[in-house]
Design a protein around this motif. Structure first.
Motif, PDB file in Angstrom:
ATOM      1  N   LEU A   1      43.362  34.001  10.336  1.00 24.27           N
ATOM      2  CA  LEU A   1      43.483  32.877   9.399  1.00 24.27           C
ATOM      3  C   LEU A   1      44.961  32.532   9.279  1.00 24.27           C
ATOM      4  O   LEU A   1      45.779  33.373   8.913  1.00 24.27           O
ATOM      5  CB  LEU A   1      42.931  33.233   8.018  1.00 24.27           C
ATOM      6  CG  LEU A   1      43.103  32.140   6.948  1.00 24.27           C
ATOM      7  CD1 LEU A   1      42.217  30.938   7.252  1.00 24.27           C
ATOM      8  CD2 LEU A   1      42.804  32.664   5.549  1.00 24.27           C
TER       9      LEU A   1
ATOM     10  N   LEU B   1      47.617  33.291  17.891  1.00 22.38           N
ATOM     11  CA  LEU B   1      46.467  32.498  18.312  1.00 22.38           C
ATOM     12  C   LEU B   1      46.002  32.887  19.710  1.00 22.38           C
ATOM     13  O   LEU B   1      44.803  32.911  19.989  1.00 22.38           O
ATOM     14  CB  LEU B   1      46.822  31.002  18.260  1.00 22.38           C
ATOM     15  CG  LEU B   1      46.866  30.409  16.853  1.00 22.38           C
ATOM     16  CD1 LEU B   1      47.722  29.153  16.815  1.00 22.38           C
ATOM     17  CD2 LEU B   1      45.462  30.108  16.361  1.00 22.38           C
TER      18      LEU B   1
ATOM     19  N   SER C   1      38.449  32.396  14.613  1.00 23.78           N
ATOM     20  CA  SER C   1      39.099  31.987  13.366  1.00 23.78           C
ATOM     21  C   SER C   1      38.008  31.653  12.352  1.00 23.78           C
ATOM     22  O   SER C   1      37.122  30.844  12.648  1.00 23.78           O
ATOM     23  CB  SER C   1      40.000  30.767  13.589  1.00 23.78           C
ATOM     24  OG  SER C   1      40.627  30.378  12.379  1.00 23.78           O
TER      25      SER C   1
ATOM     26  N   LYS D   1      44.869  23.713  10.504  1.00 18.87           N
ATOM     27  CA  LYS D   1      44.645  25.055  11.053  1.00 18.87           C
ATOM     28  C   LYS D   1      43.434  25.083  11.985  1.00 18.87           C
ATOM     29  O   LYS D   1      43.400  25.857  12.945  1.00 18.87           O
ATOM     30  CB  LYS D   1      44.491  26.076   9.922  1.00 18.87           C
ATOM     31  CG  LYS D   1      43.361  25.798   8.962  1.00 18.87           C
ATOM     32  CD  LYS D   1      43.316  26.826   7.850  1.00 18.87           C
ATOM     33  CE  LYS D   1      44.468  26.677   6.889  1.00 18.87           C
ATOM     34  NZ  LYS D   1      44.469  25.410   6.132  1.00 18.87           N
TER      35      LYS D   1
ATOM     36  N   ALA E   1      43.745  26.076  16.047  1.00 25.45           N
ATOM     37  CA  ALA E   1      42.928  27.143  16.632  1.00 25.45           C
ATOM     38  C   ALA E   1      42.120  26.622  17.814  1.00 25.45           C
ATOM     39  O   ALA E   1      42.082  27.241  18.886  1.00 25.45           O
ATOM     40  CB  ALA E   1      42.000  27.731  15.569  1.00 25.45           C
TER      41      ALA E   1
ATOM     42  N   VAL F   1      35.920  28.457  16.053  1.00 28.86           N
ATOM     43  CA  VAL F   1      36.109  28.329  14.605  1.00 28.86           C
ATOM     44  C   VAL F   1      34.766  28.388  13.896  1.00 28.86           C
ATOM     45  O   VAL F   1      33.818  27.697  14.269  1.00 28.86           O
ATOM     46  CB  VAL F   1      36.830  27.013  14.253  1.00 28.86           C
ATOM     47  CG1 VAL F   1      36.858  26.789  12.741  1.00 28.86           C
ATOM     48  CG2 VAL F   1      38.257  27.016  14.812  1.00 28.86           C
TER      49      VAL F   1
END
Length: 381
Positions: free
Chosen positions: A209, A275, A281, A294, A298, A305
């Motif tokens: 995160l 990353l 994520s 964000k 990602a 995600v």
């Protein structure tokens, strides 16, 4: 472009948006990127065609602020800062002045006679955001709504981050001012390999995160992730690890580093290595506004995600293909476990998300949006 905090070098969401828009505008002509607050570190040379300036200096005496009263959403602007800004505008002679959001509302009227075109860049619909934050009092949203309506009567154009934010704003304000969608772009796109990289190996799964860890919505997300979601995942996947990375972590976030499987990376100089090593994520936002940089970052790195619907709001991503969505901590954990158990599905989501974000939020898409948002498409027509 007038911002609250220095946008160069960019470090967090607002800075990344402001600097990305400055880069896009600099392809059309010289840009002066101005901040109310002074830079925190040593000066760095900006890119070509961009000039950087600050309206206050570190250590200078505290001066009276503009206005006798400020709404909760407004930033404090010292009176000498306005005088410096007016002098800078007269010297630079811009065709367009762009002001960062309702927090800088006090600058709109003084800048109005100095601007051929005055644009308000609304990173969030502040009245909507104020209503979401638990710490906001009942008057917070009403004050923000009042400022939004006044601002719409002053400026020539308004920028918002998404189609959803445009709908929210138009529902609040009866104005004919053009509202352009200038989405948040992939942050630091020039530092990310555009080709989809191979999935990282080892330490599976590594969960990440990234965000400003002193910002209330991100503090709440970090706590949910570390205290509830990660333990659920570790019951099925004992080697699961969580990395929280971001600037200015609140004390409650610093405390999370003592939990099993949790690592805190404070004020990272470069999130690229984090990353590139992440398998997943998870973004459990339960409050906030705008689009989520964000998530874009990602996905641009090829990191799948899993998020709450609010976290992905405004991005128009395809659910179950480009992003996985769930509202509760239990569902988010279950989705993570299921995805990690299905390598083929994880590979498909990585590829689809990567392609979507580069095509819709990559540098060319942002250049086109800024060009249109400056009204140049209208002139061409």
């Amino acid at each position: 472009m007038v911002c609250i905090d220095p946008a160069f070098p960019p470090t967090s969401g607002a800075d990344l948006r402001n600097f990305g828009n400055a880069l896009a505008a600099a392809e059309l002509g010289p840009v002066c990127l101005v901040s109310v607050r002074p830079p925190a570190g040593p000066p760095q040379p900006p890119p070509a065609n961009i000039r950087v300036a600050a309206l206050t200096a570190e250590g200078e005496p505290r001066a009276r602020a503009l206005g006798l009263w400020r709404a909760r959403t407004e930033a404090r602007i010292p009176r000498p800062a306005l005088a410096r800004l007016e002098a800078l505008v007269r010297e630079f002679r811009p065709d367009t002045i762009l002001v960062e959001g309702i927090p800088l509302f006090r600058l709109l009227r003084p800048l109005r006679p100095l601007a051929g075109q005055l644009i308000l860049d609304m990173h969030n619909v502040e009245s909507d955001l104020a209503g979401q934050l638990r710490s906001a009092q009942g008057s917070g949203a009403a004050d923000a709504r009042r400022l939004e309506r006044k601002a719409a009567a002053i400026v020539d154009r308004i920028w918002v981050c998404s189609r959803l934010d445009r709908e929210k704003f138009k529902a609040l304000v009866s104005s004919t001012v053009p509202v352009d969608i200038v989405a948040n772009g992939i942050p630091r796109a020039e530092d990310i390999p555009e080709a989809l990289r191979a999935a990282p190996s080892g330490g599976f799964p590594s969960i990440l995160l990234v965000g400003h860890l002193g910002y209330e919505p991100n503090i709440d997300a970090a706590q949910r992730l570390a205290r509830d979601i990660l333990p659920r995942i570790r019951r099925a996947l004992p080697t699961a690890r969580l990395t929280l990375a971001g600037r200015s972590p609140a004390p409650t976030v610093q405390d999370l580093a003592g939990l099993e499987g949790v690592t805190l990376v404070e004020n990272p100089d470069d999130v690229g290595p984090l990353l590139s090593a992440a398998h997943l994520s998870i973004i459990p936002l339960s409050m906030g506004g705008g689009t989520r940089i964000k998530i874009l970052e990602a996905m641009a790195w090829g990191v799948p995600v899993i998020a709450t619907p609010l976290a992905a709001e405004g991005l128009d991503l395809v659910e179950n293909e480009e992003v996985l969505l769930a509202a509760s901590d239990e569902e988010l954990a279950a989705m993570a476990i299921a995805l990690c158990a299905d390598p083929a599905r994880m590979a498909r989501q990585r590829a689809r998300a990567h392609q979507a974000v580069w095509s819709r939020f990559g540098p060319q898409a942002i250049r086109d949006a800024v060009h249109s948002g400056l009204g140049l498409a209208d002139e061409d027509a």
